[in-house]
Write a protein that holds these residues in place. Structure first.
Motif, PDB file in Angstrom:
ATOM      1  N   LEU A  40      -9.497  12.776 -14.168  1.00  0.00           N
ATOM      2  CA  LEU A  40      -8.442  13.664 -15.341  1.00  0.00           C
ATOM      3  C   LEU A  40      -7.471  14.059 -14.157  1.00  0.00           C
ATOM      4  O   LEU A  40      -6.303  13.612 -14.000  1.00  0.00           O
ATOM      5  CB  LEU A  40      -9.089  14.874 -15.612  1.00  0.00           C
ATOM      6  CG  LEU A  40      -9.945  14.100 -16.706  1.00  0.00           C
ATOM      7  CD1 LEU A  40     -10.481  15.658 -17.645  1.00  0.00           C
ATOM      8  CD2 LEU A  40      -9.027  13.274 -17.656  1.00  0.00           C
ATOM      9  N   LEU A  41      -7.909  14.953 -13.201  1.00  0.00           N
ATOM     10  CA  LEU A  41      -6.666  15.391 -12.322  1.00  0.00           C
ATOM     11  C   LEU A  41      -6.148  13.575 -11.519  1.00  0.00           C
ATOM     12  O   LEU A  41      -4.841  13.742 -11.154  1.00  0.00           O
ATOM     13  CB  LEU A  41      -7.183  16.304 -10.416  1.00  0.00           C
ATOM     14  CG  LEU A  41      -7.655  17.272 -11.108  1.00  0.00           C
ATOM     15  CD1 LEU A  41      -8.785  18.022 -10.655  1.00  0.00           C
ATOM     16  CD2 LEU A  41      -6.396  18.349 -11.532  1.00  0.00           C
ATOM     17  N   ALA A  42      -6.780  12.450 -11.221  1.00  0.00           N
ATOM     18  CA  ALA A  42      -5.663  11.166 -10.618  1.00  0.00           C
ATOM     19  C   ALA A  42      -5.011  10.856 -11.755  1.00  0.00           C
ATOM     20  O   ALA A  42      -4.228  10.178 -11.163  1.00  0.00           O
ATOM     21  CB  ALA A  42      -7.185  10.727  -9.908  1.00  0.00           C
ATOM     22  N   HIS A  43      -5.714  10.900 -12.965  1.00  0.00           N
ATOM     23  CA  HIS A  43      -4.397  10.037 -13.783  1.00  0.00           C
ATOM     24  C   HIS A  43      -3.879  10.893 -14.234  1.00  0.00           C
ATOM     25  O   HIS A  43      -2.614  10.221 -13.939  1.00  0.00           O
ATOM     26  CB  HIS A  43      -6.019  10.581 -15.353  1.00  0.00           C
ATOM     27  CG  HIS A  43      -4.823   9.416 -17.002  1.00  0.00           C
ATOM     28  ND1 HIS A  43      -4.367  10.442 -17.289  1.00  0.00           N
ATOM     29  CD2 HIS A  43      -4.282   8.433 -16.754  1.00  0.00           C
ATOM     30  CE1 HIS A  43      -3.594  10.162 -18.497  1.00  0.00           C
ATOM     31  NE2 HIS A  43      -3.820   8.168 -17.781  1.00  0.00           N
ATOM     32  N   ILE A  44      -3.535  12.137 -13.685  1.00  0.00           N
ATOM     33  CA  ILE A  44      -2.544  13.309 -14.258  1.00  0.00           C
ATOM     34  C   ILE A  44      -1.546  12.728 -13.160  1.00  0.00           C
ATOM     35  O   ILE A  44      -0.653  12.556 -12.698  1.00  0.00           O
ATOM     36  CB  ILE A  44      -2.408  14.394 -14.108  1.00  0.00           C
ATOM     37  CG1 ILE A  44      -3.262  14.924 -15.770  1.00  0.00           C
ATOM     38  CG2 ILE A  44      -1.148  15.622 -13.992  1.00  0.00           C
ATOM     39  CD1 ILE A  44      -3.406  16.261 -15.999  1.00  0.00           C
ATOM     40  N   GLN A  45      -1.938  12.800 -11.770  1.00  0.00           N
ATOM     41  CA  GLN A  45      -1.196  12.597 -10.652  1.00  0.00           C
ATOM     42  C   GLN A  45      -0.957  10.587 -10.334  1.00  0.00           C
ATOM     43  O   GLN A  45       0.733  10.650 -10.114  1.00  0.00           O
ATOM     44  CB  GLN A  45      -2.071  12.521  -8.754  1.00  0.00           C
ATOM     45  CG  GLN A  45      -2.606  14.116  -8.906  1.00  0.00           C
ATOM     46  CD  GLN A  45      -1.685  14.912  -8.414  1.00  0.00           C
ATOM     47  OE1 GLN A  45      -0.215  14.397  -8.091  1.00  0.00           O
ATOM     48  NE2 GLN A  45      -1.799  16.109  -8.400  1.00  0.00           N
ATOM     49  N   ASN A  46      -1.509   9.683 -11.319  1.00  0.00           N
ATOM     50  CA  ASN A  46      -0.873   8.450 -10.866  1.00  0.00           C
ATOM     51  C   ASN A  46      -0.332   7.916 -11.934  1.00  0.00           C
ATOM     52  O   ASN A  46       1.046   7.577 -11.984  1.00  0.00           O
ATOM     53  CB  ASN A  46      -2.345   7.788 -11.099  1.00  0.00           C
ATOM     54  CG  ASN A  46      -3.282   7.536  -9.953  1.00  0.00           C
ATOM     55  OD1 ASN A  46      -2.233   7.847  -8.981  1.00  0.00           O
ATOM     56  ND2 ASN A  46      -3.701   6.986 -10.353  1.00  0.00           N
ATOM     57  N   THR A  47      -0.242   9.315 -13.090  1.00  0.00           N
ATOM     58  CA  THR A  47       0.894   8.877 -14.325  1.00  0.00           C
ATOM     59  C   THR A  47       2.157  10.169 -14.187  1.00  0.00           C
ATOM     60  O   THR A  47       3.166   8.839 -14.066  1.00  0.00           O
ATOM     61  CB  THR A  47       0.208   9.416 -15.326  1.00  0.00           C
ATOM     62  OG1 THR A  47      -0.834   9.358 -15.437  1.00  0.00           O
ATOM     63  CG2 THR A  47       1.383   8.959 -16.447  1.00  0.00           C
ATOM     64  N   GLN A  48       1.917  10.759 -13.582  1.00  0.00           N
ATOM     65  CA  GLN A  48       3.472  11.518 -12.671  1.00  0.00           C
ATOM     66  C   GLN A  48       4.069  10.347 -11.651  1.00  0.00           C
ATOM     67  O   GLN A  48       5.335  10.135 -11.120  1.00  0.00           O
ATOM     68  CB  GLN A  48       3.310  11.995 -11.546  1.00  0.00           C
ATOM     69  CG  GLN A  48       4.270  12.835 -11.319  1.00  0.00           C
ATOM     70  CD  GLN A  48       3.947  12.828  -9.528  1.00  0.00           C
ATOM     71  OE1 GLN A  48       3.033  12.820  -8.836  1.00  0.00           O
ATOM     72  NE2 GLN A  48       5.034  12.883  -9.305  1.00  0.00           N
ATOM     73  N   ALA A  49       3.043   9.504 -10.228  1.00  0.00           N
ATOM     74  CA  ALA A  49       4.089   8.816  -9.314  1.00  0.00           C
ATOM     75  C   ALA A  49       4.416   7.710 -10.564  1.00  0.00           C
ATOM     76  O   ALA A  49       4.849   6.776  -9.943  1.00  0.00           O
ATOM     77  CB  ALA A  49       2.639   7.983  -7.912  1.00  0.00           C
ATOM     78  N   GLN A  50       3.817   6.917 -11.723  1.00  0.00           N
ATOM     79  CA  GLN A  50       3.849   5.699 -11.592  1.00  0.00           C
ATOM     80  C   GLN A  50       5.566   5.887 -12.852  1.00  0.00           C
ATOM     81  O   GLN A  50       5.985   4.294 -13.012  1.00  0.00           O
ATOM     82  CB  GLN A  50       2.487   4.955 -13.359  1.00  0.00           C
ATOM     83  CG  GLN A  50       1.535   4.628 -12.178  1.00  0.00           C
ATOM     84  CD  GLN A  50       0.132   4.662 -13.508  1.00  0.00           C
ATOM     85  OE1 GLN A  50       0.370   4.733 -15.005  1.00  0.00           O
ATOM     86  NE2 GLN A  50      -0.411   3.474 -13.041  1.00  0.00           N
ATOM     87  N   TYR A  51       5.788   6.469 -13.190  1.00  0.00           N
ATOM     88  CA  TYR A  51       6.807   7.143 -13.802  1.00  0.00           C
ATOM     89  C   TYR A  51       8.132   7.830 -13.009  1.00  0.00           C
ATOM     90  O   TYR A  51       8.912   8.003 -13.666  1.00  0.00           O
ATOM     91  CB  TYR A  51       6.503   8.271 -15.063  1.00  0.00           C
ATOM     92  CG  TYR A  51       6.084   7.253 -16.226  1.00  0.00           C
ATOM     93  CD1 TYR A  51       7.056   6.788 -17.337  1.00  0.00           C
ATOM     94  CD2 TYR A  51       4.915   7.107 -16.170  1.00  0.00           C
ATOM     95  CE1 TYR A  51       6.462   6.290 -18.371  1.00  0.00           C
ATOM     96  CE2 TYR A  51       3.936   6.558 -17.619  1.00  0.00           C
ATOM     97  CZ  TYR A  51       5.105   6.347 -18.406  1.00  0.00           C
ATOM     98  OH  TYR A  51       4.531   5.545 -19.215  1.00  0.00           O
ATOM     99  N   ASN A  52       7.630   7.796 -11.768  1.00  0.00           N
ATOM    100  CA  ASN A  52       8.491   7.528 -10.447  1.00  0.00           C
ATOM    101  C   ASN A  52       9.362   9.273 -10.720  1.00  0.00           C
ATOM    102  O   ASN A  52      10.134   9.247 -10.787  1.00  0.00           O
ATOM    103  CB  ASN A  52       9.375   6.847 -10.826  1.00  0.00           C
ATOM    104  CG  ASN A  52       9.690   5.191  -9.966  1.00  0.00           C
ATOM    105  OD1 ASN A  52       8.484   5.493  -9.271  1.00  0.00           O
ATOM    106  ND2 ASN A  52       9.837   4.639 -10.509  1.00  0.00           N
ATOM    107  N   LEU A  53       8.637   9.664 -11.161  1.00  0.00           N
ATOM    108  CA  LEU A  53       8.635  11.982 -11.275  1.00  0.00           C
ATOM    109  C   LEU A  53       8.306  12.429 -10.548  1.00  0.00           C
ATOM    110  O   LEU A  53       8.496  11.943  -8.701  1.00  0.00           O
ATOM    111  CB  LEU A  53       8.160  12.330 -12.764  1.00  0.00           C
ATOM    112  CG  LEU A  53       8.042  11.745 -13.418  1.00  0.00           C
ATOM    113  CD1 LEU A  53       7.108  12.240 -15.127  1.00  0.00           C
ATOM    114  CD2 LEU A  53       9.736  11.586 -14.440  1.00  0.00           C
ATOM    115  N   PRO A  54       9.640  13.489 -10.084  1.00  0.00           N
ATOM    116  CA  PRO A  54       9.158  14.089  -8.565  1.00  0.00           C
ATOM    117  C   PRO A  54       8.055  15.076  -8.875  1.00  0.00           C
ATOM    118  O   PRO A  54       7.368  15.014  -9.744  1.00  0.00           O
ATOM    119  CB  PRO A  54      10.396  15.156  -8.710  1.00  0.00           C
ATOM    120  CG  PRO A  54      11.275  14.773 -10.462  1.00  0.00           C
ATOM    121  CD  PRO A  54      10.400  13.133 -10.898  1.00  0.00           C
TER     122      PRO A  54
END
Length: 119
Positions: free
Chosen positions: A21-35
């Motif tokens: 779950l932690l990895a999913h949140i981090q990966n989603t943040q990276a996929q949407y190019n968010l800071p």
């Protein structure tokens, strides 16, 4: 002994799911190019306002679900850890029980203790 092993297996399963779950949140943040979040999400105090970090409503809802599951997994892991630490360690074999099962070990221990006492 079996109950302890089963509890450890279940705890390991929960810890792995929590990591996913932690990895999913981090990966989603990276996929949407968010800071970046600027803090570690592994700590519950650092998770406030994470869902608002995502502008799209469907993504925000997905992250909210992940965060709710993380909170529940944290509680379950803490509970299972406290149960494990509260159990007495009666399953650890003592020297006498090991020696009863394996006479060769008894001879080895006797030889070692006699060597230590002569030096």
């Amino acid at each position: 002994m079996r109950a302890t092993r089963d509890l450890l297996r279940r705890r390991l399963h929960l810890v792995r799911k929590r990591g996913q779950l932690l990895a999913h949140i981090q990966n989603t943040q990276a996929q949407y190019n968010l800071p970046g979040f600027g803090r570690r999400l592994a700590y519950p105090a650092n998770r406030e306002g994470v869902a608002e970090h995502f502008p799209e409503p469907s993504v925000r809802k997905s992250i909210e679900v992940d965060l709710a599951l993380l909170d529940r997994y944290d509680a379950l892991i803490t509970d299972s850890s406290s149960r494990l630490s509260a159990r007495p360690n009666a399953t650890t074999p003592t020297r006498s029980t090991v020696c009863d099962r394996c006479p060769a070990l008894e001879r080895s221990w006797r030889a070692r203790s006699s060597m230590k006492s002569t030096t």
